[in-house]
Design a protein around this motif. Structure first.
Motif, short mmCIF file in Angstrom:
data_model
loop_
_atom_site.label_atom_id
_atom_site.label_comp_id
_atom_site.label_asym_id
_atom_site.label_seq_id
_atom_site.Cartn_x
_atom_site.Cartn_y
_atom_site.Cartn_z
N ASN A 154 0.81 -1.22 0.00
CA ASN A 154 0.00 0.00 0.00
C ASN A 154 0.84 1.27 0.00
OD1 ASN A 154 -2.86 0.60 0.00
ND2 ASN A 154 -2.50 1.70 1.90
N GLY A 155 2.17 1.13 -0.01
CA GLY A 155 3.01 2.32 0.10
C GLY A 155 3.96 2.46 -1.06
N PRO A 156 4.83 3.47 -1.01
CA PRO A 156 5.78 3.70 -2.10
C PRO A 156 6.79 2.57 -2.30
CG PRO A 156 5.51 5.68 -0.79
CD PRO A 156 4.82 4.58 -0.05
N ASP A 157 6.99 1.71 -1.29
CA ASP A 157 7.93 0.62 -1.48
C ASP A 157 7.24 -0.66 -1.96
OD1 ASP A 157 6.59 -0.11 0.78
OD2 ASP A 157 8.35 -0.81 1.87
N THR A 158 6.02 -0.50 -2.47
CA THR A 158 5.26 -1.66 -2.95
C THR A 158 6.01 -2.41 -4.05
OG1 THR A 158 3.12 -0.71 -2.34
CG2 THR A 158 3.11 -2.36 -4.08
N LEU A 159 6.66 -1.67 -4.95
CA LEU A 159 7.35 -2.33 -6.06
C LEU A 159 8.46 -3.25 -5.55
CD1 LEU A 159 7.73 -2.75 -9.07
CD2 LEU A 159 9.20 -0.73 -9.11
N ARG A 160 9.19 -2.80 -4.54
CA ARG A 160 10.26 -3.64 -3.98
C ARG A 160 9.68 -4.94 -3.45
NH1 ARG A 160 12.08 -4.39 1.13
NH2 ARG A 160 10.77 -2.71 1.94
N LYS A 161 8.54 -4.87 -2.77
CA LYS A 161 7.91 -6.08 -2.24
C LYS A 161 7.40 -6.97 -3.36
CE LYS A 161 6.49 -3.72 2.01
NZ LYS A 161 5.35 -3.21 2.80
N LEU A 162 6.85 -6.34 -4.40
CA LEU A 162 6.33 -7.13 -5.52
C LEU A 162 7.46 -7.88 -6.23
CD1 LEU A 162 3.81 -4.54 -6.97
CD2 LEU A 162 3.20 -6.72 -5.94
N LEU A 163 8.60 -7.25 -6.37
CA LEU A 163 9.73 -7.92 -7.01
C LEU A 163 10.20 -9.11 -6.16
CD1 LEU A 163 11.71 -4.79 -8.25
CD2 LEU A 163 10.45 -6.43 -9.65
N LEU A 164 10.17 -8.95 -4.85
CA LEU A 164 10.51 -10.08 -3.98
C LEU A 164 9.49 -11.21 -4.14
CD1 LEU A 164 11.56 -8.19 -0.70
CD2 LEU A 164 13.06 -9.41 -2.29
N MET A 165 8.22 -10.83 -4.29
CA MET A 165 7.19 -11.84 -4.48
C MET A 165 7.42 -12.60 -5.79
SD MET A 165 3.92 -9.56 -3.27
CE MET A 165 2.75 -10.60 -4.12
N ARG A 166 7.83 -11.89 -6.82
CA ARG A 166 8.08 -12.56 -8.11
C ARG A 166 9.21 -13.57 -7.98
NH1 ARG A 166 10.04 -9.06 -13.17
NH2 ARG A 166 11.87 -8.95 -11.82
N ASP A 167 10.21 -13.22 -7.19
CA ASP A 167 11.32 -14.15 -6.97
C ASP A 167 10.88 -15.38 -6.18
OD1 ASP A 167 12.93 -12.38 -8.31
OD2 ASP A 167 13.71 -11.43 -6.48
N MET A 168 9.80 -15.22 -5.38
CA MET A 168 9.32 -16.34 -4.57
C MET A 168 8.49 -17.33 -5.38
SD MET A 168 8.18 -13.95 -1.35
CE MET A 168 6.89 -15.08 -0.89
N ALA A 169 8.02 -16.92 -6.55
CA ALA A 169 7.16 -17.79 -7.35
C ALA A 169 7.87 -19.09 -7.68
CB ALA A 169 6.73 -17.08 -8.63
N GLY A 170 7.27 -20.19 -7.33
CA GLY A 170 7.85 -21.49 -7.60
C GLY A 170 8.84 -21.98 -6.56
N ALA A 171 9.24 -21.07 -5.64
CA ALA A 171 10.20 -21.47 -4.60
C ALA A 171 9.46 -22.19 -3.48
CB ALA A 171 10.92 -20.25 -4.05
N PRO A 172 10.05 -23.22 -2.90
CA PRO A 172 9.38 -23.92 -1.79
C PRO A 172 9.33 -23.05 -0.54
CG PRO A 172 11.62 -24.74 -2.08
CD PRO A 172 11.36 -23.80 -3.23
N ALA A 173 8.31 -23.29 0.29
CA ALA A 173 8.19 -22.55 1.54
C ALA A 173 9.33 -22.92 2.47
CB ALA A 173 6.85 -22.86 2.20
N THR A 174 9.88 -21.91 3.14
CA THR A 174 11.03 -22.16 4.02
C THR A 174 10.60 -22.64 5.41
OG1 THR A 174 11.00 -19.80 4.58
CG2 THR A 174 12.48 -20.52 2.80
N ASP A 175 9.63 -21.96 6.01
CA ASP A 175 9.23 -22.31 7.37
C ASP A 175 7.77 -22.72 7.48
OD1 ASP A 175 8.07 -19.91 6.87
OD2 ASP A 175 8.99 -18.82 8.53
N GLY A 176 7.03 -22.70 6.37
CA GLY A 176 5.64 -23.13 6.40
C GLY A 176 4.68 -22.14 7.00
N ALA A 177 5.12 -20.90 7.30
CA ALA A 177 4.23 -19.90 7.88
C ALA A 177 3.28 -19.36 6.82
CB ALA A 177 5.04 -18.76 8.49
N PRO A 178 2.02 -19.06 7.19
CA PRO A 178 1.09 -18.47 6.22
C PRO A 178 1.51 -17.06 5.85
CG PRO A 178 0.12 -18.48 8.41
CD PRO A 178 1.40 -19.25 8.51
N GLU A 179 1.30 -16.69 4.59
CA GLU A 179 1.71 -15.38 4.09
C GLU A 179 0.46 -14.60 3.67
OE1 GLU A 179 4.40 -16.11 0.92
OE2 GLU A 179 5.69 -17.43 2.12
N PHE A 180 0.31 -13.40 4.20
CA PHE A 180 -0.83 -12.54 3.88
C PHE A 180 -0.31 -11.28 3.20
CE2 PHE A 180 -2.30 -15.21 7.30
CZ PHE A 180 -3.63 -15.43 7.03
N TYR A 181 -0.99 -10.89 2.12
CA TYR A 181 -0.64 -9.69 1.37
C TYR A 181 -1.90 -8.81 1.33
CZ TYR A 181 3.18 -12.73 -0.05
OH TYR A 181 4.25 -13.58 -0.04
#
Length: 745
Positions: free
Chosen positions: A130-157
């Protein structure tokens, strides 16, 4: 003679048989027997749902997971805890394999969602997009696509609704290639330098539609183009505005926090440094509350820390760059089904056909595995209120039923077909004499179609019941909620006020009748707005002019001075004084907060009567309203005055058990949401809602139509309406038409 039986009596007499027939034809997905594993998951939450909320979660998960349906709806009354039901649903689905959850919420509730998720699921990771650093978070999300979960914690966006637009800021990004061109002159020695637009990747010179080389100056930003040779983008994402010095950005963030002024901000920067503060404010804001100095002493005292913690719950500090809309990024850059569940809060806000936010929500709904819709008012009286919401969350079922776009991509014909099949449409025939025939008298007939409140039982059985969980406050366990009462108070005008109103109504109605006879509806809104507003704003002169030629239609002098309360204002003052004597605060709604502002006058009159008043205005940022109201309560106010639009969703106003409507808007959603602001889980006092209306005026007619539309809205929720406006409930259609018909006789 036919025997006529009331609908309520019919249901009472034959309800059991009807229920049995419905159960045979439409067996419920959830029969009330909870899944033990899912119950255990809910018992492990830090905040456990009530039994009724647990049943709702069981039903939703069974519908989405076991039955395999694409979407579910929680149609819960205001205050039933739709947020915790959605969070519990996500927790159960996570235990059964889901990982990522996308939440779309109103802007002022984004950080409330984050807070409640963290309070309910201990190990949840919450990202606010929701803020100006949204793009940085989105790029991190793109890198996570297809990657296995590390700790199994639920992720909310969590995305704020104002970010729900399919667009971003960009500019052209082409290279410039210079060529030297020899000009023909007397000696042939003149040379001219030519700058041409070229691809920044491969260097290919760009050409226009006629094949001519394109001068750099002629390359415009009219569209996002690609190189015809290598396909590289000829545009680039930009963030609007100038980049700021990083230290200045951190200092500005600190100044947003209560009790921290310029000197304190400079001292913290000097002590901790900008990088450490950036990390704390970005990732763990609650660590900031417990900051210690070099001596191991807490930087903030208890009271200061309490204020800071409350404010931090609604703040997000962003130190990144980029203005890319998250919905656009999710559509283009993330794979389908990256998110397991989309939760759409206040879903009725996305019902309009041409709404950019509604269209963006539809895009997101088709990029996720499942959709959970939360609303307190599934429809506002018309079948069309449901059509586009249904189209966006379950398009396959709508297409199966024959509702699809035409060859041009328009849904207008499908929406009209849906209205004809499941709603109420009125064909209005108008017959006039025609003078076009020389030898015979002729008639000319025109037909106009308009929609009216109503939704058929077949539509309810097809589109509402199979996908909707209804949660009613009255069904909560005994002791969870106090009593709730609505009442309408008819207020008589003074003699002088009544005479002026009658004259204003007579003049404006005559003008409107003449205009309507000519087929001109220009005066409709002007006349109705003036007649609705004048009784509440007659402390100032009223001049009504024609909207086109600005000619004078009517003038009414003021009736009350600055210190003399009008009858409705006197009734309000008496109500507030009575409630103060009972130890109860009052929430007062007035819709006139713009050009006809009444809030300053109400504050003055109430304070003169010995009451402490706070006025919430739109200038208070949406993310700060909850905190602002808490500050007013701490200040000891007796009355809070505001426009219902400012608090209609999400805010829990438990400190105001008495609510008084001086006026209501035309919007059923706003009225129903605003009326239940304080009757919510956690309320311990009986809630009373009072509607004030001047007798014999357009205000009463407006309230009457609102009662009709509420009746239709509640019928789709399985309720026979029982509201304080029922005493005014008469059949009708659109508000303006109904009022115009009444005024025109």
């Amino acid at each position: 003679m036919e025997n006529v039986i009331a609908l309520s009596q019919f249901v009472e007499d034959f309800g059991d048989g009807l229920l049995e027939a419905v159960a045979r034809q439409n067996p419920p997905v959830y029969d009330g027997e909870p899944d033990p594993f899912r119950d255990i998951i809910m018992e492990g939450l830090a905040r456990q749902p009530f039994p009724l909320q647990r049943d709702a979660v069981q039903a939703v998960v069974k519908l989405l997971v076991d039955a395999g349906e694409p979407a579910a709806v929680i149609n819960g009354e205001m205050g039933t805890g739709k947020t915790i039901m959605a969070i519990a649903t996500a927790a159960v689905m996570h235990a059964e394999g889901a990982r990522r959850f996308l939440i779309v919420a109103p802007p002022h509730l984004v950080y409330k969602w984050r807070r409640e998720i963290r309070e309910t699921i201990a190990d949840a990771r919450v990202w606010v997009l929701n803020g100006p650093d949204t793009l940085r978070k989105l790029l991190l999300m793109r890198d996570m696509a297809g990657a296995p979960a590390t700790d199994g914690a639920p992720e909310f966006y969590v995305i704020g609704r104002v970010r729900m637009r399919m667009g971003f800021h960009w500019r052209s990004a082409v290279a410039t290639r210079r060529f030297h061109e020899r000009l023909r002159g007397a000696d042939g020695s003149a040379v001219r330098s030519v700058e041409l637009a070229a691809c920044p990747d491969c260097g290919t010179v760009l050409h226009d539609e006629e094949g001519n080389p394109l001068p750099r100056a002629a390359f415009t930003d009219d569209s996002r183009r690609r190189c015809p040779e290598c396909g590289a983008a000829l545009w680039s994402l930009v963030r609007p505005g100038r980049p700021k010095d990083s230290r200045a950005v951190v200092r500005q963030a600190l100044l947003q926090i209560p009790t921290i002024g310029p000197k304190s901000a400079d001292r913290l920067l000097a002590t901790l440094g900008e990088s450490a503060l950036t990390e704390i404010l970005s990732d763990n804001v609650y660590e900031f509350v417990n900051l210690m100095d070099e001596n191991g002493e807490l930087v903030f005292g208890d009271r200061q820390a309490a204020r800071i913690e409350r404010r931090l719950a609604t703040l997000e500090f962003s130190f990144g760059q980029g203005g890319y809309q998250p919905t656009e990024f999710i559509k283009r850059m993330l794979p389908a089904n990256f998110f397991d569940l989309l939760i759409v809060d206040e879903a009725h806000e996305y019902k309009n056909e041409s709404s950019a936010q509604g269209q963006a929500m539809g895009v997101l709904a088709n990029k996720v595995r499942k959709v959970l819709v939360l609303t307190g008012t599934l429809m506002g009286g018309y079948a069309s209120d449901l059509f586009f919401l249904l189209w966006r969350i379950m398009p396959r079922r709508m297409v199966e039923d024959g509702f699809r776009p035409n060859s041009r991509g328009s849904m207008a014909a499908a929406a009209m077909a849906f209205m004809r099949e499941h709603g109420v449409l009125k064909d209005i025939y108008k017959e006039t004499d025609s003078a076009s025939h020389r030898t015979a008298r002729g008639k000319r007939i025109s037909v106009r179609t308009s929609k009216a409140p109503g939704f058929g039982p077949q539509g309810i059985a097809r589109y509402v019941l199979p996908f909707t969980v209804f949660v009613k406050l009255k069904d909560m366990d005994a002791g969870v909620l106090p009593s709730y009462e609505e009442r309408y108070v008819d207020v008589a005008m003074t003699t002088d006020q009544g005479l002026h109103y009658a004259g204003l109504e007579s003049r404006l109605t005559a003008e409107m009748q003449q205009a309507l006879a000519r087929g001109d509806t220009t005066l409709l809104g002007v006349v109705l707005n003036a007649l609705l507003a004048w009784p509440d704003t007659c402390f100032r002169e009223e001049t009504v002019r024609h909207p086109r030629d600005r000619s004078l239609l009517a003038f009414v002098p003021r009736v009350f001075d600055a210190t003399e309360p009008a009858p409705k204002e006197r009734a309000l003052i008496d109500e507030c004084l009575k409630e103060k004597a009972r130890g109860r605060r009052v929430l007062v709604y007035t819709v006139y907060t713009g050009t006809r502002d009444t809030t300053s006058r109400l504050r003055s009159l109430l304070e003169t009567a010995g009451l402490k008043v706070g006025v919430l205005k739109s200038s208070v940022d949406t993310s700060r309203r909850e905190d602002w109201i808490m500050e007013q309560v701490d200040r000891g106010i007796d009355v809070l005055v505001t426009n219902p639009e400012l608090v209609k969703t999400g805010l829990d106003l438990l400190d105001f058990p008495t609510i008084v409507f001086l006026q209501t808007s035309y919007n059923v959603y706003t009225l129903q949401q605003a009326a239940r602001r304080s009757w919510r889980i956690g309320q311990t006092q009986p809630v009373e809602v009072v509607f004030l209306g001047y007798s014999g005026t357009a205000q009463t007619a407006c309230l009457s139509l609102m009662a009709t539309k509420i009746a239709v809205s509640q019928s789709t929720s399985g309720d026979m309406p029982e509201t304080g406006l029922d005493v005014l409930n008469q059949d009708g259609d659109s508000i303006e038409v109904a009022l115009a018909r009444q005024l025109s006789g």
